[in-house]
Design a protein around this motif. Structure first.
Motif: not given
Length: 71
Positions: A2-11
């Protein structure tokens, strides 16, 4: 798989991106990962019979980066 996209705090720097990618690639069950610096997202392909989405979030957050969401 499965492929998921994780939104992160600003890098804040490219080394943040490399740090997250490196940790995820060493994680059992993760097949592929790509961290997008400009959009602060991590795209992760993993075997859900070996690792769960919550575990992936834990790996990222243990490095000191907040996961804001996933899809």
């Amino acid at each position: 798989m499965i492929t998921k996209t994780y939104k992160l705090e600003t890098l804040t720097c490219p080394s943040c991106m490399a740090k997250i990618e490196g940790a995820l690639k060493k994680t059992d069950g993760v097949k592929d990962t790509e961290v997008l610096f400009n959009s602060s997202k991590a795209k992760v392909t993993f075997d859900e019979s070996i690792i769960e989405s919550e575990d992936i979030k834990f790996v990222i957050e243990r490095l000191g980066y907040k996961v804001l969401g996933e899809k």
